[in-house]
Motif scaffolding. Structure first.
Motif, PDB file in Angstrom:
ATOM      1  N   ILE A  35      44.007  30.483  38.349  1.00  0.00           N
ATOM      2  CA  ILE A  35      44.031  31.839  37.793  1.00  0.00           C
ATOM      3  C   ILE A  35      44.297  31.795  36.294  1.00  0.00           C
ATOM      4  O   ILE A  35      43.630  32.491  35.512  1.00  0.00           O
ATOM      5  CB  ILE A  35      45.076  32.708  38.524  1.00  0.00           C
ATOM      6  N   ALA A  36      45.249  30.971  35.869  1.00  0.00           N
ATOM      7  CA  ALA A  36      45.591  30.890  34.444  1.00  0.00           C
ATOM      8  C   ALA A  36      44.412  30.400  33.606  1.00  0.00           C
ATOM      9  O   ALA A  36      44.107  30.973  32.558  1.00  0.00           O
ATOM     10  CB  ALA A  36      46.803  29.979  34.250  1.00  0.00           C
ATOM     11  N   ASP A  38      41.183  30.450  34.411  1.00  0.00           N
ATOM     12  CA  ASP A  38      40.102  31.437  34.447  1.00  0.00           C
ATOM     13  C   ASP A  38      40.409  32.617  33.521  1.00  0.00           C
ATOM     14  O   ASP A  38      39.527  33.079  32.787  1.00  0.00           O
ATOM     15  CB  ASP A  38      39.866  31.931  35.872  1.00  0.00           C
ATOM     16  N   LEU A  39      41.646  33.093  33.542  1.00  0.00           N
ATOM     17  CA  LEU A  39      42.028  34.178  32.625  1.00  0.00           C
ATOM     18  C   LEU A  39      41.896  33.742  31.172  1.00  0.00           C
ATOM     19  O   LEU A  39      41.436  34.514  30.325  1.00  0.00           O
ATOM     20  CB  LEU A  39      43.461  34.630  32.899  1.00  0.00           C
ATOM     21  N   GLY A  40      42.302  32.505  30.894  1.00  0.00           N
ATOM     22  CA  GLY A  40      42.176  31.984  29.532  1.00  0.00           C
ATOM     23  C   GLY A  40      40.733  31.970  29.061  1.00  0.00           C
ATOM     24  O   GLY A  40      40.428  32.386  27.938  1.00  0.00           O
ATOM     25  N   VAL A  42      38.266  33.806  30.254  1.00  0.00           N
ATOM     26  CA  VAL A  42      37.796  35.192  30.112  1.00  0.00           C
ATOM     27  C   VAL A  42      38.203  35.728  28.750  1.00  0.00           C
ATOM     28  O   VAL A  42      37.388  36.330  28.025  1.00  0.00           O
ATOM     29  CB  VAL A  42      38.349  36.088  31.248  1.00  0.00           C
ATOM     30  N   VAL A  43      39.451  35.510  28.361  1.00  0.00           N
ATOM     31  CA  VAL A  43      39.933  35.978  27.053  1.00  0.00           C
ATOM     32  C   VAL A  43      39.145  35.309  25.920  1.00  0.00           C
ATOM     33  O   VAL A  43      38.728  35.965  24.962  1.00  0.00           O
ATOM     34  CB  VAL A  43      41.450  35.725  26.901  1.00  0.00           C
ATOM     35  N   ILE A  71      35.927  36.269  36.676  1.00  0.00           N
ATOM     36  CA  ILE A  71      36.701  37.372  37.243  1.00  0.00           C
ATOM     37  C   ILE A  71      36.636  37.338  38.768  1.00  0.00           C
ATOM     38  O   ILE A  71      37.656  37.528  39.447  1.00  0.00           O
ATOM     39  CB  ILE A  71      36.217  38.725  36.676  1.00  0.00           C
ATOM     40  N   ILE A  74      38.918  34.655  39.996  1.00  0.00           N
ATOM     41  CA  ILE A  74      40.318  35.111  39.967  1.00  0.00           C
ATOM     42  C   ILE A  74      40.608  35.963  41.203  1.00  0.00           C
ATOM     43  O   ILE A  74      41.643  35.794  41.856  1.00  0.00           O
ATOM     44  CB  ILE A  74      40.611  35.898  38.668  1.00  0.00           C
TER      45      ILE A  74
END
Length: 140
Positions: A35-36, A38-40, A42-43, A71, A74
């Protein structure tokens, strides 16, 4: 029959069979890191920082498609946190689609192949670590 009760599914369960699900530490860490990361990404992709792993001349649809897949990945990881088996299958499907997108935009074949094999293989491994806290057996 003492100690038995009817559940909403019309199945009988004894208090011994009604146990709290317990996640193995490796599965928790793997899901958190997935998750971390993937979020990174995406940002990074949405920030327009110019960071790109793909060659120049990438089609306009590629970045929105990759962000959408991140997304969705995630969402699948969160579903796995919530013990949903569809999270595993969704994670696998998202990675297969991502593999074909990366190949389609011209990424070297070695990178997406390694990524898909490692990500899915590692997920299978961490879901099957442990005895009583084996994640795969607890998925609904």
């Amino acid at each position: 029959m003492r100690g038995k009760g009817i559940t909403q599914n019309n199945t009988t369960e004894t208090p011994e069979t009604q146990k709290t699900k317990k996640r193995h530490g490796c599965l928790s860490i793997w899901l958190f890191l997935s998750i971390a990361f993937d979020l990174g990404f995406v940002v990074i992709y949405l920030s327009g920082s110019g960071f790109s792993l793909s060659p120049k001349g990438v089609p306009n649809w590629a970045m929105p498609a990759l962000v959408t897949l991140l997304i969705l990945e995630i969402i699948c990881a969160v579903a796995l946190f919530l013990w949903k088996k569809w999270g595993f299958w969704g994670f696998c499907l998202v990675n297969v689609i991502g593999f074909f997108i990366n190949i389609g935009i011209g990424v070297n074949l070695l990178w997406p192949t390694t990524q898909i094999v490692l990500r899915i293989a590692l997920l299978i491994v961490v879901l099957n670590i442990g005895d009583e806290d084996k994640g795969w057996l607890q998925l609904e």
